[in-house]
Design a protein around this motif. Structure first.
Motif, PDB file in Angstrom:
ATOM      1  N   ALA A 247       1.171  -1.037   0.212  1.00  0.00           N
ATOM      2  CA  ALA A 247      -0.260   0.457   0.032  1.00  0.00           C
ATOM      3  C   ALA A 247       0.756   1.391   0.170  1.00  0.00           C
ATOM      4  O   ALA A 247       0.512   2.045  -0.494  1.00  0.00           O
ATOM      5  CB  ALA A 247      -0.367   0.388   1.530  1.00  0.00           C
ATOM      6  N   GLY A 248       1.596   1.269   0.940  1.00  0.00           N
ATOM      7  CA  GLY A 248       3.362   2.181   0.975  1.00  0.00           C
ATOM      8  C   GLY A 248       3.479   2.362  -0.204  1.00  0.00           C
ATOM      9  O   GLY A 248       3.665   3.663  -1.355  1.00  0.00           O
ATOM     10  N   ILE A 249       3.989   1.120  -1.540  1.00  0.00           N
ATOM     11  CA  ILE A 249       4.190   1.421  -2.704  1.00  0.00           C
ATOM     12  C   ILE A 249       3.507   2.459  -3.753  1.00  0.00           C
ATOM     13  O   ILE A 249       4.386   3.303  -4.536  1.00  0.00           O
ATOM     14  CB  ILE A 249       4.991   0.187  -3.218  1.00  0.00           C
ATOM     15  CG1 ILE A 249       5.708  -0.223  -1.877  1.00  0.00           C
ATOM     16  CG2 ILE A 249       5.366   0.940  -4.385  1.00  0.00           C
ATOM     17  CD1 ILE A 249       6.147  -1.449  -2.434  1.00  0.00           C
ATOM     18  N   ILE A 250       1.922   1.560  -3.581  1.00  0.00           N
ATOM     19  CA  ILE A 250       1.542   2.300  -4.556  1.00  0.00           C
ATOM     20  C   ILE A 250       1.389   3.154  -4.033  1.00  0.00           C
ATOM     21  O   ILE A 250       0.312   4.447  -5.212  1.00  0.00           O
ATOM     22  CB  ILE A 250       0.353   1.116  -5.187  1.00  0.00           C
ATOM     23  CG1 ILE A 250      -0.217  -0.276  -4.946  1.00  0.00           C
ATOM     24  CG2 ILE A 250      -1.554   1.801  -5.063  1.00  0.00           C
ATOM     25  CD1 ILE A 250       0.215  -0.653  -6.587  1.00  0.00           C
ATOM     26  N   SER A 251       0.983   4.508  -2.969  1.00  0.00           N
ATOM     27  CA  SER A 251       0.546   5.717  -2.935  1.00  0.00           C
ATOM     28  C   SER A 251       1.904   6.545  -3.277  1.00  0.00           C
ATOM     29  O   SER A 251       1.288   6.736  -3.674  1.00  0.00           O
ATOM     30  CB  SER A 251       0.291   5.819  -1.352  1.00  0.00           C
ATOM     31  OG  SER A 251      -0.370   5.008  -0.786  1.00  0.00           O
ATOM     32  N   GLN A 252       2.568   6.401  -3.574  1.00  0.00           N
ATOM     33  CA  GLN A 252       3.987   6.951  -3.841  1.00  0.00           C
ATOM     34  C   GLN A 252       4.743   6.597  -5.132  1.00  0.00           C
ATOM     35  O   GLN A 252       4.609   7.787  -6.182  1.00  0.00           O
ATOM     36  CB  GLN A 252       5.687   6.003  -3.724  1.00  0.00           C
ATOM     37  CG  GLN A 252       5.365   6.239  -1.661  1.00  0.00           C
ATOM     38  CD  GLN A 252       6.852   5.744  -1.293  1.00  0.00           C
ATOM     39  OE1 GLN A 252       7.998   5.008  -2.096  1.00  0.00           O
ATOM     40  NE2 GLN A 252       6.649   5.500   0.415  1.00  0.00           N
ATOM     41  N   LEU A 253       4.003   5.265  -6.039  1.00  0.00           N
ATOM     42  CA  LEU A 253       3.412   5.495  -7.270  1.00  0.00           C
ATOM     43  C   LEU A 253       2.333   6.212  -7.454  1.00  0.00           C
ATOM     44  O   LEU A 253       2.332   6.929  -8.516  1.00  0.00           O
ATOM     45  CB  LEU A 253       3.493   3.603  -7.662  1.00  0.00           C
ATOM     46  CG  LEU A 253       4.630   3.084  -7.426  1.00  0.00           C
ATOM     47  CD1 LEU A 253       4.402   1.945  -7.889  1.00  0.00           C
ATOM     48  CD2 LEU A 253       5.854   3.498  -8.364  1.00  0.00           C
ATOM     49  N   GLY A 254       1.409   6.187  -7.237  1.00  0.00           N
ATOM     50  CA  GLY A 254      -0.267   7.188  -7.059  1.00  0.00           C
ATOM     51  C   GLY A 254       0.706   8.477  -7.486  1.00  0.00           C
ATOM     52  O   GLY A 254       0.111   9.234  -8.877  1.00  0.00           O
ATOM     53  N   ASP A 255       0.814   8.693  -6.651  1.00  0.00           N
ATOM     54  CA  ASP A 255       1.346  10.249  -6.192  1.00  0.00           C
ATOM     55  C   ASP A 255       2.577  10.534  -7.506  1.00  0.00           C
ATOM     56  O   ASP A 255       2.023  11.998  -8.471  1.00  0.00           O
ATOM     57  CB  ASP A 255       2.429  10.749  -5.311  1.00  0.00           C
ATOM     58  CG  ASP A 255       1.436  10.363  -3.590  1.00  0.00           C
ATOM     59  OD1 ASP A 255       0.119  10.995  -3.824  1.00  0.00           O
ATOM     60  OD2 ASP A 255       2.444  10.170  -2.158  1.00  0.00           O
ATOM     61  N   SER A 256       3.046   9.898  -8.497  1.00  0.00           N
ATOM     62  CA  SER A 256       4.385  10.058  -9.144  1.00  0.00           C
ATOM     63  C   SER A 256       3.152  10.159  -9.883  1.00  0.00           C
ATOM     64  O   SER A 256       3.527  11.492 -11.359  1.00  0.00           O
ATOM     65  CB  SER A 256       5.775   8.987  -8.786  1.00  0.00           C
ATOM     66  OG  SER A 256       6.305   9.487  -8.175  1.00  0.00           O
ATOM     67  N   ILE A 257       2.145   9.289 -10.544  1.00  0.00           N
ATOM     68  CA  ILE A 257       1.737   9.351 -11.806  1.00  0.00           C
ATOM     69  C   ILE A 257       0.900  10.065 -11.839  1.00  0.00           C
ATOM     70  O   ILE A 257       0.808  11.541 -12.764  1.00  0.00           O
ATOM     71  CB  ILE A 257       0.434   8.378 -11.683  1.00  0.00           C
ATOM     72  CG1 ILE A 257       1.233   7.068 -11.851  1.00  0.00           C
ATOM     73  CG2 ILE A 257      -0.251   8.172 -12.616  1.00  0.00           C
ATOM     74  CD1 ILE A 257       0.414   5.467 -11.760  1.00  0.00           C
ATOM     75  N   ALA A 258       0.123  11.030 -10.377  1.00  0.00           N
ATOM     76  CA  ALA A 258      -0.591  12.159 -10.590  1.00  0.00           C
ATOM     77  C   ALA A 258       0.154  13.428 -10.869  1.00  0.00           C
ATOM     78  O   ALA A 258      -0.412  13.980 -11.939  1.00  0.00           O
ATOM     79  CB  ALA A 258      -1.263  12.488  -9.607  1.00  0.00           C
ATOM     80  N   GLU A 259       1.211  13.818 -10.422  1.00  0.00           N
ATOM     81  CA  GLU A 259       2.386  15.288 -11.146  1.00  0.00           C
ATOM     82  C   GLU A 259       3.222  14.426 -11.925  1.00  0.00           C
ATOM     83  O   GLU A 259       3.386  15.998 -13.145  1.00  0.00           O
ATOM     84  CB  GLU A 259       3.619  14.369  -9.891  1.00  0.00           C
ATOM     85  CG  GLU A 259       3.101  14.885  -8.811  1.00  0.00           C
ATOM     86  CD  GLU A 259       4.009  14.536  -6.888  1.00  0.00           C
ATOM     87  OE1 GLU A 259       4.663  13.953  -7.670  1.00  0.00           O
ATOM     88  OE2 GLU A 259       3.417  14.393  -5.608  1.00  0.00           O
ATOM     89  N   CYS A 260       2.937  13.507 -12.475  1.00  0.00           N
ATOM     90  CA  CYS A 260       3.837  13.446 -13.689  1.00  0.00           C
ATOM     91  C   CYS A 260       3.337  12.159 -15.192  1.00  0.00           C
ATOM     92  O   CYS A 260       3.627  13.404 -16.484  1.00  0.00           O
ATOM     93  CB  CYS A 260       4.685  12.193 -13.490  1.00  0.00           C
ATOM     94  SG  CYS A 260       5.758  12.417 -12.540  1.00  0.00           S
ATOM     95  N   CYS A 261       1.867  12.528 -15.146  1.00  0.00           N
ATOM     96  CA  CYS A 261       1.298  12.213 -15.687  1.00  0.00           C
ATOM     97  C   CYS A 261       0.167  13.110 -16.277  1.00  0.00           C
ATOM     98  O   CYS A 261      -0.622  13.777 -15.392  1.00  0.00           O
ATOM     99  CB  CYS A 261       0.484  10.578 -15.830  1.00  0.00           C
ATOM    100  SG  CYS A 261       1.387   9.425 -16.061  1.00  0.00           S
TER     101      CYS A 261
END
Length: 377
Positions: free
Chosen positions: A120-134
């Motif tokens: 869940a921690g990994i997915i949250s971090q990746l979600g943040d990156s997706i929101a910021e970069c995509c």
């Protein structure tokens, strides 16, 4: 090193980011995509002339090696290597499809719930990156990481809560949990048992078995009653098949004796999903008809698409559910609630209530994780 240089992604390119590409699923999935996606380009009706795979992993040495290895394969699909050292931004920038097999794999005796806190921690971090970069108004996000039942709610709610620009993007219609492996298993196991029973399948044919609900244990509901494959199953055979589909992952974990989980079969299932989205974005098809685990309500708490309002009361208001969908370039456009109406009495009265009860707990676990997580800055 040529393989580690990120090529310029032009407007005539389709970029697919694989997050966790050096892992057991990620490597096999990347191989399948590198080897096979060239055939989608040959059918393309649009101006896209190139497909690029951006491969990301926290293990820099491993992902450099995987990318170098794949770059020697004789197809026109290009690849690039990405790790935290160079930033995930270069991997995600201009990506049209993000596939996430990243996370800790399951080990013997470990349930999907045991995986939750780390993944869940990994997915949250990746979600943040997706929101910021995509571009959240266009990107598709396919979540393979387990436990899918809880991690898709983590991804969706984390992005909607912590990234205000997502609220009107429709991203919740384009984040999907990949449950295709359950469908692959149901098809495979049904064909096997028919052969064992003396029924000869049509040459090169596989059963089509809808599988709905969630992606763990009894949340998985294989609808053998709706299979298009000739079958004369007795009650014991049916119970055996249902249990084997629901706990097929345990079968692989045990067979690998602590050295892995379902990676090859999951990569195959993941590939079958990704290729559909590639075909959609290339214009080879106008819509996808497939089963994914998705939110049934949008950012404003309205039904995600037509059909969702009919499905919600059938699943006791469960906020997420794996169900056959129609998907366009804008995301989920129709929810096939009638699949539930077509269930037989055993599926509806015995399997569905157990599924929904467990699924709600899984969903709540994901939502509670996000609620307890500090807002991104």
């Amino acid at each position: 090193m040529p393989h580690s240089v990120t090529p310029s992604i032009e407007q005539d390119s389709l970029k697919i980011a694989i997050l966790g590409a050096a892992g057991g699923i990620g490597q096999s999935l990347s191989l399948l995509l590198k080897a096979q996606l060239q055939y989608q380009l040959k059918e393309s009706n649009r101006s896209v002339t190139h497909i690029h795979l951006a491969l990301y992993d926290v293990n820099q040495e491993a992902i450099n090696g995987v990318t170098a290895d794949l770059s020697h394969i004789d197809t026109p699909i290009s690849v690039s290597s990405h790790s935290p050292a160079g930033g995930i931004e270069n991997c995600l920038h201009n990506a049209s499809i993000v596939v996430i097999p990243a996370g800790v794999p399951r080990k013997p005796g470990m349930t999907r719930d045991d995986l939750f806190n780390v993944n869940a921690g990994i997915i949250s971090q990746l979600g943040d990156s997706i929101a910021e970069c995509c571009d959240l108004s266009k990107v598709f996000v396919l979540v393979i990481s387990n436990p899918v039942n809880s991690l898709v709610p983590v991804m969706v709610s984390n992005i909607l809560k912590n990234h205000p620009q997502s609220r009107n993007s429709g991203i919740e219609r384009r984040i999907m949990g990949v449950t295709k492996l359950d469908i692959v298993r149901a098809s495979t196991f049904l064909r096997e048992i028919n052969i064992e029973s003396g029924l000869t399948p049509r040459v090169n044919s596989m059963p089509d078995v809808p599988v709905i609900g969630g992606h763990s244990g009894e949340t998985i509901i294989p609808l053998f009653s709706q299979s298009n494959f000739l079958s004369r199953l007795n009650e014991d055979q049916l119970k055996y098949l249902i249990h084997r589909v629901q706990y097929g992952g345990d079968e692989v974990v045990k067979a690998k004796n602590g050295k892995g989980s379902a990676t090859l079969s999951m990569a195959h299932a993941g590939y079958k999903c990704v290729v559909q989205f590639v075909s959609l974005l290339l214009g080879n098809i106008d819509q996808i008809h497939g089963t994914y685990y998705v939110p049934l309500k949008d950012a404003n708490n309205f039904p995600i698409a037509p059909g969702a309002d009919q499905l919600l009361p059938l699943v006791d208001g469960a906020g997420y559910f794996a169900i056959p969908l129609t998907i366009t370039t804008k995301g989920v456009s129709y929810v096939d609630y009638d699949t539930v109406n077509r269930m037989n009495d055993m599926e509806r009265n015995e399997m569905l209530p157990v599924c929904v009860s467990q699924l709600k707990k899984n969903i709540d676990k994901g939502l509670e994780f996000v609620a307890s997580r500090s807002v991104s800055t």
